[in-house]
Design a protein around this motif. Sequence first.
Motif, PDB file in Angstrom:
ATOM      1  N   GLY A  42       0.813  -1.215   0.000  1.00 50.58           N
ATOM      2  CA  GLY A  42       0.000   0.000   0.000  1.00 50.58           C
ATOM      3  C   GLY A  42       0.842   1.259   0.000  1.00 50.58           C
ATOM      4  O   GLY A  42       0.572   2.206  -0.737  1.00 50.58           O
ATOM      5  N   ILE A  43       1.885   1.269   0.829  1.00 54.54           N
ATOM      6  CA  ILE A  43       2.774   2.440   0.886  1.00 54.54           C
ATOM      7  C   ILE A  43       3.496   2.625  -0.444  1.00 54.54           C
ATOM      8  O   ILE A  43       3.602   3.746  -0.956  1.00 54.54           O
ATOM      9  CB  ILE A  43       3.778   2.291   2.054  1.00 54.54           C
ATOM     10  CG1 ILE A  43       3.042   2.413   3.390  1.00 54.54           C
ATOM     11  CG2 ILE A  43       4.896   3.321   1.954  1.00 54.54           C
ATOM     12  CD1 ILE A  43       3.887   2.069   4.598  1.00 54.54           C
ATOM     13  N   PHE A  44       3.977   1.522  -1.009  1.00 54.64           N
ATOM     14  CA  PHE A  44       4.666   1.599  -2.299  1.00 54.64           C
ATOM     15  C   PHE A  44       3.734   2.129  -3.382  1.00 54.64           C
ATOM     16  O   PHE A  44       4.095   3.027  -4.147  1.00 54.64           O
ATOM     17  CB  PHE A  44       5.214   0.230  -2.694  1.00 54.64           C
ATOM     18  CG  PHE A  44       5.861   0.220  -4.053  1.00 54.64           C
ATOM     19  CD1 PHE A  44       7.125   0.742  -4.225  1.00 54.64           C
ATOM     20  CD2 PHE A  44       5.189  -0.297  -5.147  1.00 54.64           C
ATOM     21  CE1 PHE A  44       7.725   0.745  -5.480  1.00 54.64           C
ATOM     22  CE2 PHE A  44       5.769  -0.299  -6.393  1.00 54.64           C
ATOM     23  CZ  PHE A  44       7.038   0.226  -6.573  1.00 54.64           C
ATOM     24  N   SER A  45       2.518   1.575  -3.438  1.00 56.83           N
ATOM     25  CA  SER A  45       1.569   2.004  -4.465  1.00 56.83           C
ATOM     26  C   SER A  45       1.190   3.468  -4.286  1.00 56.83           C
ATOM     27  O   SER A  45       1.119   4.231  -5.260  1.00 56.83           O
ATOM     28  CB  SER A  45       0.320   1.120  -4.419  1.00 56.83           C
ATOM     29  OG  SER A  45      -0.586   1.495  -5.418  1.00 56.83           O
ATOM     30  N   LEU A  46       0.952   3.861  -3.048  1.00 59.81           N
ATOM     31  CA  LEU A  46       0.600   5.259  -2.767  1.00 59.81           C
ATOM     32  C   LEU A  46       1.761   6.193  -3.129  1.00 59.81           C
ATOM     33  O   LEU A  46       1.556   7.223  -3.794  1.00 59.81           O
ATOM     34  CB  LEU A  46       0.227   5.401  -1.296  1.00 59.81           C
ATOM     35  CG  LEU A  46      -0.293   6.753  -0.836  1.00 59.81           C
ATOM     36  CD1 LEU A  46      -1.587   7.102  -1.567  1.00 59.81           C
ATOM     37  CD2 LEU A  46      -0.527   6.736   0.657  1.00 59.81           C
ATOM     38  N   GLY A  47       2.966   5.838  -2.714  1.00 61.34           N
ATOM     39  CA  GLY A  47       4.138   6.665  -3.023  1.00 61.34           C
ATOM     40  C   GLY A  47       4.399   6.750  -4.518  1.00 61.34           C
ATOM     41  O   GLY A  47       4.693   7.830  -5.046  1.00 61.34           O
ATOM     42  N   ALA A  53       2.079  10.963 -10.253  1.00 64.24           N
ATOM     43  CA  ALA A  53       0.780  11.618 -10.442  1.00 64.24           C
ATOM     44  C   ALA A  53      -0.204  10.693 -11.164  1.00 64.24           C
ATOM     45  O   ALA A  53      -0.921  11.099 -12.080  1.00 64.24           O
ATOM     46  CB  ALA A  53       0.938  12.943 -11.187  1.00 64.24           C
ATOM     47  N   GLN A  54      -0.235   9.440 -10.745  1.00 58.97           N
ATOM     48  CA  GLN A  54      -1.153   8.459 -11.317  1.00 58.97           C
ATOM     49  C   GLN A  54      -2.253   8.168 -10.294  1.00 58.97           C
ATOM     50  O   GLN A  54      -2.003   7.620  -9.225  1.00 58.97           O
ATOM     51  CB  GLN A  54      -0.415   7.176 -11.690  1.00 58.97           C
ATOM     52  CG  GLN A  54       0.558   7.385 -12.825  1.00 58.97           C
ATOM     53  CD  GLN A  54       1.255   6.095 -13.228  1.00 58.97           C
ATOM     54  OE1 GLN A  54       1.139   5.076 -12.554  1.00 58.97           O
ATOM     55  NE2 GLN A  54       1.984   6.159 -14.333  1.00 58.97           N
ATOM     56  N   VAL A  55      -3.476   8.525 -10.663  1.00 60.19           N
ATOM     57  CA  VAL A  55      -4.603   8.446  -9.755  1.00 60.19           C
ATOM     58  C   VAL A  55      -4.906   7.000  -9.352  1.00 60.19           C
ATOM     59  O   VAL A  55      -5.219   6.730  -8.180  1.00 60.19           O
ATOM     60  CB  VAL A  55      -5.853   9.115 -10.389  1.00 60.19           C
ATOM     61  CG1 VAL A  55      -7.052   8.981  -9.483  1.00 60.19           C
ATOM     62  CG2 VAL A  55      -5.562  10.571 -10.687  1.00 60.19           C
ATOM     63  N   MET A  56      -4.815   6.072 -10.275  1.00 63.22           N
ATOM     64  CA  MET A  56      -5.155   4.687  -9.947  1.00 63.22           C
ATOM     65  C   MET A  56      -4.200   4.097  -8.907  1.00 63.22           C
ATOM     66  O   MET A  56      -4.625   3.355  -8.017  1.00 63.22           O
ATOM     67  CB  MET A  56      -5.155   3.805 -11.206  1.00 63.22           C
ATOM     68  CG  MET A  56      -6.393   3.988 -12.078  1.00 63.22           C
ATOM     69  SD  MET A  56      -7.960   3.833 -11.186  1.00 63.22           S
ATOM     70  CE  MET A  56      -7.974   2.124 -10.761  1.00 63.22           C
ATOM     71  N   ASN A  57      -2.915   4.416  -9.003  1.00 65.24           N
ATOM     72  CA  ASN A  57      -1.970   3.925  -7.999  1.00 65.24           C
ATOM     73  C   ASN A  57      -2.254   4.541  -6.632  1.00 65.24           C
ATOM     74  O   ASN A  57      -2.139   3.862  -5.603  1.00 65.24           O
ATOM     75  CB  ASN A  57      -0.537   4.221  -8.420  1.00 65.24           C
ATOM     76  CG  ASN A  57      -0.077   3.322  -9.536  1.00 65.24           C
ATOM     77  OD1 ASN A  57      -0.305   3.615 -10.708  1.00 65.24           O
ATOM     78  ND2 ASN A  57       0.524   2.214  -9.178  1.00 65.24           N
ATOM     79  N   ILE A  58      -2.613   5.802  -6.613  1.00 63.82           N
ATOM     80  CA  ILE A  58      -2.983   6.450  -5.354  1.00 63.82           C
ATOM     81  C   ILE A  58      -4.232   5.783  -4.786  1.00 63.82           C
ATOM     82  O   ILE A  58      -4.298   5.466  -3.592  1.00 63.82           O
ATOM     83  CB  ILE A  58      -3.211   7.965  -5.564  1.00 63.82           C
ATOM     84  CG1 ILE A  58      -1.894   8.648  -5.971  1.00 63.82           C
ATOM     85  CG2 ILE A  58      -3.790   8.608  -4.295  1.00 63.82           C
ATOM     86  CD1 ILE A  58      -2.062  10.083  -6.407  1.00 63.82           C
TER      87      ILE A  58
END
Length: 109
Positions: A42-47, A53-58
């Motif tokens: 989750g932290i990796f994907s959010l970071g 600036a990719q909304v889906m990863n956030i």
Amino acid sequence: MAPETGDHKDRPCGVFMDEKEKQEISIIGRLLSLEALLILMGIFSLGYGIARAQVMNIFWGVVILVGAVVLSFVRKKDWKKHWEEMEIEKRRHEERIRARKEGEEDGKG
């Protein structure tokens, strides 16, 4: 390894762990490691999403982190008490079956 209380009369106290105890420890170990992996993912994907600036990863990072928090709350349930209750219920069931079989044998004999 903590010494056992001597509940098992067929073997010396503290020599071996129950099969159930081994299963509980391995399950807890797997849950802890899976929870840690979820948080890291989750932290990796959010970071990554914030950096690129990719909304889906956030979105997925937030979903994974919220899921890990929910998992930690669910995990805090008193599982030991639950398993003790299940063991008591199992013993009662086995005693009823044994009593029924003894009653049938007494009736036939």
